[in-house]
Design an enzyme around this catalytic site. Structure first.
Site, PDB file in Angstrom:
ATOM      1  N   HIS A  58      27.451  40.200  -3.860  1.00 42.67           N
ATOM      2  CA  HIS A  58      27.949  41.266  -2.972  1.00 42.67           C
ATOM      3  C   HIS A  58      26.977  41.409  -1.808  1.00 42.67           C
ATOM      4  O   HIS A  58      25.868  41.896  -1.982  1.00 42.67           O
ATOM      5  CB  HIS A  58      28.074  42.587  -3.740  1.00 42.67           C
ATOM      6  CG  HIS A  58      28.479  43.724  -2.856  1.00 42.67           C
ATOM      7  ND1 HIS A  58      29.704  43.760  -2.234  1.00 42.67           N
ATOM      8  CD2 HIS A  58      27.815  44.843  -2.460  1.00 42.67           C
ATOM      9  CE1 HIS A  58      29.780  44.862  -1.505  1.00 42.67           C
ATOM     10  NE2 HIS A  58      28.660  45.530  -1.612  1.00 42.67           N
ATOM     11  N   ASP A  60      26.186  43.003   1.563  1.00 42.28           N
ATOM     12  CA  ASP A  60      26.487  44.062   2.537  1.00 42.28           C
ATOM     13  C   ASP A  60      26.210  43.582   3.957  1.00 42.28           C
ATOM     14  O   ASP A  60      25.133  43.062   4.241  1.00 42.28           O
ATOM     15  CB  ASP A  60      25.626  45.298   2.252  1.00 42.28           C
ATOM     16  CG  ASP A  60      26.054  45.997   0.979  1.00 42.28           C
ATOM     17  OD1 ASP A  60      27.244  46.302   0.852  1.00 42.28           O
ATOM     18  OD2 ASP A  60      25.188  46.223   0.101  1.00 42.28           O
ATOM     19  N   ASP A 182      32.885  47.599  -3.811  1.00 39.20           N
ATOM     20  CA  ASP A 182      31.859  48.629  -3.591  1.00 39.20           C
ATOM     21  C   ASP A 182      32.307  49.890  -2.853  1.00 39.20           C
ATOM     22  O   ASP A 182      31.695  50.934  -3.042  1.00 39.20           O
ATOM     23  CB  ASP A 182      30.648  47.999  -2.879  1.00 39.20           C
ATOM     24  CG  ASP A 182      29.389  48.844  -2.988  1.00 39.20           C
ATOM     25  OD1 ASP A 182      29.297  49.654  -3.930  1.00 39.20           O
ATOM     26  OD2 ASP A 182      28.496  48.706  -2.136  1.00 39.20           O
ATOM     27  N   HIS A 432      31.294  48.954   4.790  1.00 43.14           N
ATOM     28  CA  HIS A 432      31.234  50.208   4.035  1.00 43.14           C
ATOM     29  C   HIS A 432      29.867  50.886   4.032  1.00 43.14           C
ATOM     30  O   HIS A 432      29.723  51.936   3.399  1.00 43.14           O
ATOM     31  CB  HIS A 432      31.770  50.013   2.613  1.00 43.14           C
ATOM     32  CG  HIS A 432      31.065  48.957   1.820  1.00 43.14           C
ATOM     33  ND1 HIS A 432      31.462  47.652   1.812  1.00 43.14           N
ATOM     34  CD2 HIS A 432      29.983  49.018   1.012  1.00 43.14           C
ATOM     35  CE1 HIS A 432      30.660  46.953   1.025  1.00 43.14           C
ATOM     36  NE2 HIS A 432      29.760  47.757   0.525  1.00 43.14           N
TER      37      HIS A 432
HETATM   38 ZN   LIG Z   1      28.142  47.301  -0.640  1.00 43.05          ZN
END
Ligand SMILES: [Zn+2]
Ligand SMILES: *[C@@H]1O[C@H](CO)[C@@H](O)[C@H](O)[C@H]1NC(C)=O
Ligand SMILES: *[C@@H]1O[C@H](CO)[C@@H](O)[C@H](O)[C@H]1NC(C)=O
Length: 991
Positions: A58, A60, A182, A432
């Site tokens: 994941h 970001d 997420d 996000h």
């Molecule tokens: Zn995230």
């Protein structure tokens, strides 16, 4: 030395053999056709419990570090994370065994990494993609936030990522699964968008803990989400699955180098031999998990944040886990573990031919504990949220003008401009932890800087394009600080012109406030008619915010009109007459009114007291004030604090900033203003323009004082005599509106544990309350949090300044320093309408669109040349009121991408909730349309090729269509039904 050398040679040899072995099947795979997608899924065992291991990372697109720092692995002391190494390492590991799988999500990172790879690495990766070993899921530029994003920017960022994947890998690069593991709550409009983009399913990790408990008990972790109340099922139906463990591996099975779980130690001679123990633990975890789901397939997410920087420990241990767990089948075990992907898991669910529960509300708000509501980020970083929204407006204008001005827009008299910089900056900003406001301060600054670069590139493009369209090469100035009365050109000039570009497909009128130092001006429109204008003194709060950045004493105020998808030009000349503009009078007015609206004020307090719609003769009692909740620092019930994510007031009763603001008033032929000063850090201008049907409330909040040791969450609250009875309404990503009810959730029996924070919902553009007679609608220009706590009330959170971190990872209190370091000042607007409920949408739809895509003003010194074109529209006629031109953007040298949207919900408006027919060849006046092909919403698939997996929702027997669709009358004439968006690739030629 020698030994080392030998090792190196050996390693080299292995690498060479591996890639040589790979080189052959490349051609075979190409000849055999696509082996990717569902065809590449591993075999499963129908009689057993199949455990799909999904290796994933994941990544970001900015959070604790900037997107650049994450890509390269810079500033690892903040967080150890380097995406370039992840992709390097995974690609190497995938080549070692064709059974291995990996998914990749964020195209912002993949795109960069790809651009740095050699041709041979690209070939290897292409082959991994074609064989389904490397699968793209989601595939947007980022994994967008769902609460604070606007649908138009979500569609754009998805389009950007999906286009790269299609251009690079063709059909095998097309993601089948949307993956939002997420984001902190899930919007119905996002699900609708994914469905219309052709996704077969959607998986996420976070939902309210009470909801999750219930779903686990009732085996409703997987469902069909009916994401639109207007589109005929299954158009906006999306199969949706809640992942079992967020997005992490089951406890004890994290084999990343950042974890400390034991590896598989499989030498029986070892003291630490642990195979039997691991296998039995894994089997029991699998069985426990299977009990919560409906089929004999379960998924395990094997990865987490920025994992797989060294993919070897992960794959080596998973290889062994698979081997040893499956070896137990010989002893009667019924558990079968395999490398898999979300789409392969989804395919098994589809083949299982089950009926699935149907969901039609959304997943807001999200709480991960009784006092832990993630409702603060709806408002966190209000200035970034506004800048992001304004940047979208500029991007759409930039896209349109790139098309309308032709090739000279990119390279013209003002140099090289482009829309790509802004497209990418906006796409990154949808992440996000970007527009959500949950990043560290230095990362928020980086997002803003990227947007600013996008502005600079777009401004060159816009200047070039407008010079083509107007015939004037006089340099243009864009004044970005008009909201605080700063614009050096208008402040100093005796004669200038202003171009008003309108990106909407209908004519608009708009009020402008230009900072000036003269006291009297002549303003004329493009036809030379004089426009009524007035000069007002710049208010004290505005002088205070702008400090030394501008010196205008006055604002010149007038109303402008602009044609659809085009511009008009106003000329402004300083007059010699020496008049002194009237100062505001220091008294509370009793009322102000125009033809449409009457606003009354309490003469004692100076606060709003009532609103009357003079056309419908409806009146409501209405007061408005500013309050702050005292941010919790934790208490006996819970140590949870209020922070960037979480809203937790320490009391349900907020403090009024002031019960009696200082008041002054100003009235003239253009505008009536009541200026309210509540405290040194809260002020507001209540404005009623001549000729407008809405009331404007321009609020200014900050620097929020925290010297008293209290973090503050500032709201404005409207209290009316509308009998709303606990119901209120808020939009989903700026599109369809959802009903909300205090202390209630449509899908489970809520135990309310936070009476304020647990009732907050995100708004992107509007919220309202209503009863049988009247509807009070608030339209806003950025994303915020909203609630209705009392009967007849509506409150909107405007600003937050906090002193504690909220333990969700960001590690900083949300206390934005602002430009001068003493706390951020934010200014914004709310538009208020009072209407009968039946006609409310007729005004709030266009109002909201008008704030999202607002006119772009540009200024030129001097009078316009007589030869230049002062007015222009690229349309043959305004589009019908129900139709919104969502996208007009250059696709390649011959084609443009066009999205047309029906902006009303079905049944929402008597006048406009009807199908509309448009002729694609008769839209544009300056473009000849030579061909049109319809695409999916994400523009990565031709509409005719779009097929999606079918699902049976529990009440799916004989689904009633909401309306009977009519076919398009002809290839050029298309029908738009309520809430429909249609996407076309048009082949065009400039006329
Ligand atoms: Zn995230
Ligand atoms: C799916 O289930 C239905 C009954 O629920 C049955 O009629 C149908 O034949 C099944 N289809 C397949 C492909 O198994
Ligand atoms: C996808 O990309 C291929 C080239 O890889 C191109 O031929 C095709 O037209 C693209 N599809 C769409 C829908 O743009």
């Amino acid at each position: 030395m020698a030994e080392c050398r030998l090792l190196c040679e050996l390693a080299l040899l292995i690498a060479v053999t591996a890639s040589a072995a790979r080189a052959l099947p490349l051609h075979a795979a190409q000849r055999a056709g696509d082996q990717c997608g569902y065809k590449s899924c591993p075999a499963t065992k129908p009689s057993m419990l199949n455990v799909h291991l999904v290796p994933h990372t994941h990544d970001d697109v900015g959070w604790l570090k900037t997107v650049d720092q994450y890509f390269y692995g810079g500033r690892n002391y903040i967080q150890h994370a380097g995406v370039q190494y992840i992709l390097d390492s995974v690609v190497a590991e995938l080549q070692k065994d064709p059974a291995r799988r990996f998914i990749y999500v964020e195209t912002a990172f993949f795109f960069r990494w790809w651009s740095q790879q050699s041709r041979s690495t690209r070939n290897i990766v292409t082959q991994l993609v074609q064989e389904g070993c490397l699968e793209f899921v989601n595939g947007g530029w980022c994994m967008s936030d769902e609460a604070s994003t606007h649908y138009s920017s979500v569609i754009d960022q998805m389009t950007l990522g999906l286009r790269f994947l299609n251009d690079t890998f063709g059909e095998c690069g097309r993601p089948r699964v949307a993956w939002h593991i997420d984001p902190f709550g899930h919007a119905r409009e996002h699900a609708s968008i994914f469905a219309q983009m052709g996704y077969d399913g959607f998986f996420f990790g976070r939902l309210d803990y009470q909801d999750k408990d219930r779903r686990m008990k009732t085996k409703e972790m997987e469902m069909v989400w009916r994401a639109s109340a207007s589109l005929n099922p299954p158009t906006a139906d999306l199969f949706t699955g809640v992942l079992p463990n967020g997005y992490n591996p089951p406890p004890g099975f994290c084999w990343d180098q950042s974890c400390s779980d034991d590896p598989v130690q499989d030498d029986p001679a070892l003291e630490d031999y642990n195979v039997d123990d691991l296998v039995s633990r894994f089997i029991s975890i699998s069985k426990a998990q299977a009990a919560l789901y409906k089929t004999n397939h379960i998924v395990m997410t094997m990865g987490s944040d920025f994992q797989y920087e060294n993919a070897n420990p992960w794959y080596k241990n998973m290889d062994k886990l698979i081997h040893y767990v499956n070896a137990q089948q010989a002893n009667g075990s019924q558990v079968n573990v395999l490398y898999s992907t979300p789409s392969c898991y989804l395919q098994e669910l589809n083949l299982a031919n089950q009926t699935w529960p149907l969901k039609s509300d959304d997943f807001f708000p999200y709480a991960d504990g009784p006092h832990d509501f993630w409702t603060g980020y709806f408002t966190s970083r209000p200035a970034l949220k506004r800048y992001e929204r304004l940047s979208n407006s500029l991007l759409q204008t930039c896209n349109q003008l790139e098309v309308l001005g032709g090739p000279k827009s990119r390279s013209g008299p003002f140099g090289k401009g482009d829309s790509d910089t802004m497209k990418r900056a906006m796409a990154v900003a949808q992440h996000h932890d970007a527009v959500s406001g949950t990043e560290k301060q230095h990362v928020a600054d980086d997002y803003a800087k990227r947007l600013a670069e996008g502005w600079a590139h777009c401004q060159v493009l816009v200047s070039n394009s407008l010079s083509v369209l107007s015939g004037s090469e006089v340099p243009r100035v864009f004044c970005e600080n008009l909201n605080i009365s700063v614009c050096p050109l208008t402040e100093g000039s005796k004669m200038f012109s202003m171009n008003v570009y309108n990106p909407l497909a209908r004519p608009v009128s708009w009020s402008v406030h230009l900072p000036v130092n003269g006291t009297s001006y002549n303003v004329t429109d493009s036809s030379g008619n004089v426009v009524d204008s007035q000069v007002l003194p710049v208010s004290k709060p505005t002088q205070y915010i702008r400090r030394g950045r501008g010196y205008a004493k006055y604002e010149l105020v007038f109303q402008v009109q602009a044609p659809p998808l085009g511009f008009s030009t106003y000329s402004i000349t300083l007059l010699k007459t020496d008049v002194t503009p009237a100062e505001p009078e220091r008294r509370a007015p009793v009322s102000m009114e125009n033809k449409y609206l009457k606003v009354t004020f309490d003469p004692n307090t100076g606060l709003l007291s009532g609103l009357t719609n003079l056309e419908t003769q409806q009146s409501v009692q209405l007061t408005q004030n500013f309050y702050w909740y005292n941010a919790s620092v934790g208490n006996a019930e819970s140590s949870q604090t209020s922070g960037a994510y979480i809203f937790r007031p320490n009391s349900s009763t907020p403090c009024a900033v002031s019960k009696k603001p200082d008041i002054s008033t100003l009235q003239n032929s253009v505008v009536q203003e009541v200026r309210q000063q509540f405290s040194p850090w809260v002020s507001q201008v209540v404005r009623l323009y001549e000729g407008s049907r809405e009331l404007e409330l321009e609020w200014t909040v900050g620097p929020v004082p925290v010297e008293d040791g209290f973090g503050k969450e500032v709201i404005t609250r409207f209290d009316s005599n509308i009998s709303s009875a606990g119901y209120f309404y808020s939009d989903s990503n700026g599109r369809e509106v959802l009903e909300r009810r205090k202390d209630y959730r449509p899908t489970w029996d809520l135990t309310q544990t936070e009476p304020i924070a647990g009732n907050y919902y995100p708004i992107n553009s509007r919220a309202f309350i209503k009863d049988g007679k009247a509807q009070l609608t608030v339209v806003t220009e950025r994303s915020q949090g909203v609630s209705s706590i009392y009967n007849g009330s509506l409150e909107i959170m405007l600003h937050r300044r906090l002193l504690r971190d909220d333990y969700r990872g960001v590690g900083e209190p949300l206390s934005e320093p602002g430009e001068f370091g003493n706390g951020l000042v934010v200014r914004g607007r709310l538009l208020l309408t009072l209407t009968p409920p039946e006609t409310a949408a007729d005004s709030h739809r266009p109002l909201a669109q008008g704030l999202v895509l607002q006119p772009l003003l540009s200024f030129q010194e001097g009078a316009p040349k007589p030869t230049s074109k002062l007015e222009f529209s690229a349309l043959q006629a305004a589009l019908p009121p129900a139709v919104h031109l969502l996208t007009l953007s250059q696709w390649d040298s011959e084609s443009v991408l066009l999205r047309l949207e029906h902006q009303y919900e079905s049944g929402e408006s008597k006048a406009f909730s009807q199908p509309v027919t448009l002729n694609l060849q008769k839209l544009f006046s300056t473009l000849e349309v030579l061909g049109a092909s319809e695409m999916s919403l994400g523009a990565n698939q031709w509409k005719e090729n779009m097929t999606r997996l079918q699902w049976n929702p529990s009440d799916g027997e004989g689904v009633e269509p909401l309306w009977v669709g009519l076919g398009d009358p002809s290839p050029w004439e298309i029908i738009l039904n309520p809430m429909e968006i249609r996407t076309f690739l048009l082949r065009v030629r400039q006329r």
